[in-house]
Design an enzyme around this catalytic site. Structure first.
Site: not given
Ligand code: M6R
Length: 604
Positions: A2, A26, A74, A100-101, A478, A482, A485, A501, A599
């Protein structure tokens, strides 16, 4: 998650809407605002986007009030609906709240109040509005009612609240980010500094357990201890990010803009972030002198960067370290943790709940905290003994790109500088660092076209596999993160040696495998046989390499084969970011706002 905004000043509603649009990054499913008009609170809220809110209520931008709060929701408690959107009001609609929370004891409070109060939403937030109303009804003043109600809550919250007839904004925070923006004859609050950059660059960071009352002229902050409000002196912090950093510029998406910013980001870290290195070096040196444990803690992309960090500490300084996914940093990791030990917490936002929780437990055991953080003033940075701000600028795209590279370069810089002090053989890497910005620039240029073309080839795949060895195993993870996601294609990263394995069973005729190369002869030879095994089973192999070593079907060639292995993760990840980006776009997905993701993940 949120997003909250509050403005006390001219044209408040329009400013709130603008800031909410910035907070869209966000992630959210509903939006709304409350505005004070002629002493009365007007609420406009709706499920869906901010654009949808504006088209449902065309008067929204014309509301001329001087106090407004806004929210992007959210959903956690209660479905996505108009009524569950915030702001949420009390029975008489004299109080409006955005939150928020999550409130853990909301059921208990709701049951207690439901005989006298009319609940109109399914949210946990609604108890806040009714609880404040209850206190007002019992004769408490606004501030007392707000503080007393908030003090009954268990859980996590950033709350902004306004009362009918009063040009005041009331704030409270517990474990959820909240900042106050300081303006000229007006003041603001928001979930993060990015939302307010077009209004101010002066910020006050609200700490857990603090309450604030803001008017257009004053900002008062207190702690509530033993039934009394104790004033807290707060510092005004200057943030050197500019509003233009939050626009897409000539790019179609923030993600692409941020990928192309990587040359500048690397340059900036090597030149400017050096000022943060002193503290990092001294805390690392001291830990190593005492033989303390070093544990990297992070989530998602920052976890992958931390894995590289662990390899670097070992290969450059010969020092063993551990790396833990923050949400898995449990009591087992904590056993034996002591004052001699150092936790390296890595986070773009500095607000990731899992990271903050893990850091809190480590601190309770006496461990020191060194953090690598992007966002100035973030909670993690304020909870740490030493902070290295890698200053990649605001990252708006949900997929972390430039901040991953920034984290890697910050580690390279810190650990090579440390190696110079400890006398470890780091010069081959240190010498390569000044060339990194131009290497990144040419990698962006050379891999952009091929990544775009390849996205057409892989867009119909159900699964794509990524593999690497050693310091580039995290690059494979990584690359897969990417891809999954933002394109929603199933993607998995493996250490190339693990294939035989189990995962090899997933390979059939035509399956795409993406193999991350190496400049280390031993690793190259091993990768060579891995590629042959894959090809023998019909896989189409795409390699990312510095030369033409692997017998792949398609090769993305970047950088030079003389580059030290330690530096390669910085360049090898770039074509993978671009490949994920173009695949998402080709499939019609919005890479900046992938479904179900936020985010900054401020819930556990
Ligand atoms: O803000 P942070 O680096 O702590 O966030 C960690 C993860 O939530 C963040 O890296 C997430 O995996 C990304 N969306 C990946 O692209």
């Amino acid at each position: 998650m949120c997003g909250i905004v509050g403005i006390i000043g001219k044209d408040a509603a329009r400013k709130v809407i603008n800031s909410l649009k910035i907070l869209e990054y966000r992630g959210y499913d509903s939006a709304g605002i409350a505005v004070m008009l002629n002493g009365r609170i007007e609420v406009r809220k709706a499920a869906g986007t901010i654009e949808n809110l504006i088209s449902r209520y065309p008067d929204i931008l014309e509301m001329r009030g001087e106090l407004s709060i806004g929210h992007t929701r959210w959903a956690t408690h209660g479905k996505v609906s108009d009524s569950n959107a915030h702001p949420i009001t009390d029975c008489s609609r004299r109080i409006a709240v955005v939150h928020n929370g999550t409130i853990d004891n909301y059921m208990e409070i709701r049951e207690r109040l439901s005989a006298k109060h009319e609940f109109r939403t399914e949210t946990d937030t609604e108890v806040i509005a009714h609880l404040i109303e209850e206190k007002l009804n019992r004769g408490l003043g606004r501030l007392e009612a707000f503080v007393s109600a908030i003090s009954e809550l268990r859980g996590e919250y950033a709350v902004a609240c306004m009362f009918e007839g009063a040009n005041e904004l009331y704030l409270a925070r517990n474990r959820i980010p909240l900042v106050i923006g300081v303006g000229e004859g007006e003041n603001y609050c928001a979930s993060d500094v990015i939302a307010l950059l077009n209004l101010t660059n002066k910020f006050i960071y609200v700490n857990d357990g603090e309450f604030a009352l803001i008017t257009s002229k004053n900002i008062d902050v207190w702690r509530f201890e033993e039934g009394r409000l104790i004033p807290v002196e707060k510092r005004i912090n200057l943030v050197d990010w500019s509003p233009s950093m939050t626009s897409k510029g000539k790019y179609e998406h923030f993600m692409l803009k941020e990928i192309f910013e990587q040359e500048d980001v690397v340059k900036r870290i090597l030149m400017e972030s050096r000022r943060y290195i002193k503290g990092a070096l001294s805390i690392l040196e001291e830990t190593m002198k005492n033989g303390g444990r070093i544990i990297f803690l992070a989530a998602g992309t920052s976890y992958h960067a931390s894995m590289v960090g662990k390899y670097l500490l070992n290969s450059l300084l010969g020092y063993p370290s551990e790396v833990s996914i923050a949400s898995e940093f449990t009591r087992w990791n904590l056993r034996g943790l002591s004052e001699d030990d150092l936790v390296i917490a890595v986070s773009q936002s500095g607000e990731t709940a899992d990271v903050l929780m893990a850091v809190k437990s480590a601190k309770e055991k006496g461990a020191k905290i060194l953090s690598f953080v992007n966002v100035p003033g973030s909670t993690l940075s304020r909870e740490s003994d030493e902070v290295f701000f890698f200053s990649a600028g605001p990252e708006i795209g949900v997929a972390a790109t430039k901040t991953y590279v920034a984290e890697l370069v910050s580690f390279l810089l810190t650990f090579t500088e440390l190696g110079k002090i400890t006398g470890d053989p780091v010069y081959h890497v240190a010498e390569a660092l000044p060339r990194l910005p131009s290497i990144v620039a040419s990698c962006l240029e050379s891999s952009n076209r091929i990544a775009k073309a390849l996205s057409e080839a892989i867009k119909g795949e159900n699964s794509i596999f990524f593999m690497g060895r050693g310091i580039n195993y995290p690059t494979a993870l990584e690359g897969a993160l990417k891809m999954k996601e933002i394109s929603y294609i199933h993607a998995e990263g493996f250490p190339a040696g693990e294939y035989k394995h189990g995962p090899l069973a997933l390979i059939s005729e035509g399956t795409y495998s993406i193999v991350i190369g190496s400049n280390d002869q031993e690793i190259r030879d091993l990768l060579l046989s891995n590629v042959n095994e894959l090809k023998a089973r019909g896989s189409k192999v795409i390699s990312v390499e510095t030369d033409e070593h692997l017998p792949s079907d398609i090769r993305i060639k970047v950088a030079e084969n003389g580059l030290p292995e330690e530096v390669l993760p910085v360049v090898f990840v770039i074509p993978l970011q671009l490949l994920a980006y173009y695949t998402a776009v080709t499939l019609g997905r919005n890479p900046d706002k992938p479904r179900n993701l936020a985010k900054s993940v401020t819930v556990k």
